[in-house]
Design an enzyme around this catalytic site. Structure first.
Site, PDB file in Angstrom:
ATOM      1  N   ASP A 112      34.225  42.612  11.224  1.00 46.02           N
ATOM      2  CA  ASP A 112      34.028  42.603   9.710  1.00 46.02           C
ATOM      3  C   ASP A 112      34.970  41.298   9.151  1.00 46.02           C
ATOM      4  OD1 ASP A 112      32.225  44.550   9.391  1.00 46.02           O
ATOM      5  OD2 ASP A 112      33.250  45.954   9.886  1.00 46.02           O
ATOM      6  N   ASP A 177      24.568  44.966   9.688  1.00 49.60           N
ATOM      7  CA  ASP A 177      25.467  44.561   8.624  1.00 49.60           C
ATOM      8  C   ASP A 177      26.437  43.098   8.948  1.00 49.60           C
ATOM      9  OD1 ASP A 177      25.169  47.205   9.612  1.00 49.60           O
ATOM     10  OD2 ASP A 177      26.994  47.818   8.412  1.00 49.60           O
TER      11      ASP A 177
HETATM   12  N1  GLY Z   1      29.410  47.734   7.321  1.00 47.52           N
HETATM   13  C1  GLY Z   1      29.732  49.354   7.364  1.00 47.52           C
HETATM   14  C2  GLY Z   1      28.895  49.985   6.345  1.00 47.52           C
HETATM   15  O1  GLY Z   1      28.009  49.361   5.509  1.00 47.52           O
HETATM   16  O2  GLY Z   1      29.005  51.106   5.924  1.00 47.52           O
END
Ligand code: GLY
Length: 401
Positions: A112, A177
């Protein structure tokens, strides 16, 4: 601008708008955000101590550590406040909130960092060209690249040796994601001239296109790969209702993420995919009339299921970019419609409430029992980003400058 001044201005603005049947949506939201984000900012700074607000639950602001996936969104929110207002007050505080994330450029244990650093340092670099910010972005791209598994052609999203992820039997899980972390890699190639980063991003986008999507263009949340051979081991969910369901935020990341991939590559298949996802969303029988999705398009209790304002904000922002690339008015009118819905009292908190967050009613993860029907900092981030993009488009500029 100090938030109390903003409060006075907003009261004046409210009085002005109340005389007009249709207040300017962007101005009205800026006036509201100056109060809300101003108070959240005051709460999050104590002397030299900077805390990172992520949500408001049970009457308390929730703060997160710098290595949390949402740690860059509040800094990014402050940068968007600067972009929307031109007021140096926001830039000054955005810089402080950005620089507490300094160590994240070396974080390699999850994917992330693209979100975390591009939303904070990336926006700071774009708006203020601050010394050293480009190097932070490049170092982060190097850290993210360590997660590339050449045998599978993907970036591994989560490690499988810790937390709840270690209990799922995965080897190399990739979540939709992850498409959102590619912008940082494309930018790193732009900054350095080294194609390695963009090549990783393209390989990841291609594999995701191949394996994450169903015939109706909805997508899985998680695809698990064998990192050596690239064999797909499993397609399933982590945050959605079921393995075969369409988790709303996952669909939003897909629409937005492939529009970004098209922006950097000009490869039409990415644009087509983003449009296909939009088609899925707006033809779905469970998409509500106000275009703020339920947390999962297949949630069993619809219409008595929580909405997810964060998905709506991400979709709106992505749609402005799709409108720019295709010229299709429908994308802009749907994005406008979403922003109008989010600006109503059904989703936008009364000034002085909601812990200072702008939007109510987002969902973190129902399967994990976490952050259900609460404000979330990324909902506010993408809401403000969508307002920036709308403003740019209406001024005859590209949505992303
Ligand atoms: N990337 C984690 C979410 O969208 O909750």
């Amino acid at each position: 601008m100090h938030f109390k001044t903003a409060l006075a201005m907003a009261i004046a603005a409210t009085a002005f708008f109340s005389c007009n049947s249709r207040p300017d949506l962007v101005k009205d939201n800026i006036a509201n955000a100056e109060i809300q984000i101003g108070s959240l900012l005051e709460a999050s700074e104590e002397g030299d101590t900077i805390r990172i607000p992520s949500s408001y639950q049970n009457g308390e602001i929730v703060y997160v550590p710098t290595d949390d996936w949402v740690s860059g969104f509040f800094a990014g929110t402050l940068w968007y406040m600067y972009e929307l207002t031109g007021d140096e007050y926001w830039a000054e505080h955005a810089q402080k909130h950005t620089e507490v994330l300094d160590s994240i450029q070396y974080l390699t244990w999850h994917h992330d960092v693209g979100f975390m650093i591009y939303d904070s340092y990336g926006n700071g670099l774009r708006l203020k060209n601050i010394d050293g910010y480009k190097d932070v972005c490049i170092n982060t791209a190097k850290s993210l690249s360590t997660r590339f598994r050449p045998g599978a052609g993907v970036l591994q999203s989560w490690n499988v040796d810790r937390g709840w992820q270690s209990e799922r039997g995965w080897k190399c899980p990739v979540i939709i994601d992850n498409m959102m972390n590619l912008e940082l890699l494309f930018k790193a190639t732009e900054f350095t001239g080294d194609p390695t980063y963009a090549n990783i991003a393209i390989s990841h986008a291609d594999k995701t296109l191949e394996n994450h999507f169903r015939p109706d263009w909805s997508c899985y949340h998680v695809v698990d790969y064998d990192p050596e051979t690239g064999e797909v081991r499993r397609k399933c969910t982590a945050q959605g209702y079921a393995d075969e369901s369409a988790w709303a935020r996952g669909q939003a990341w897909a629409l937005y993420g492939y529009a970004v991939a098209y922006r950097f590559t000009g490869d039409k298949k990415y644009l087509d995919l983003s449009e296909h996802v939009a088609g899925y969303l707006f033809n779905s029988p469970t998409m509500p009339e106000d275009l703020v999705p339920y947390w999962d398009f297949n949630a069993p209790g619809i219409p008595d299921e929580p909405r997810d304002a964060s998905s709506a904000a991400i979709i709106a922002s992505g749609l402005y970019e799709l409108y720019h690339f295709t010229g299709k008015e429908d994308y802009k009118s749907k994005a406008d419609r979403i922003l109008e819905s989010l600006s109503t009292p059904a989703y936008r908190a009364e000034p002085g409430t909601n812990g200072g967050f702008i939007l109510m009613h987002s969902v973190g993860s129902i399967p994990h029992g976490s952050s259900i029907d609460v404000p979330l900092n990324y909902a506010d981030y993408y809401f403000l980003e969508a307002l920036v993009r709308k403003t740019n488009i209406e001024n005859g500029l590209p949505p992303v400058k």
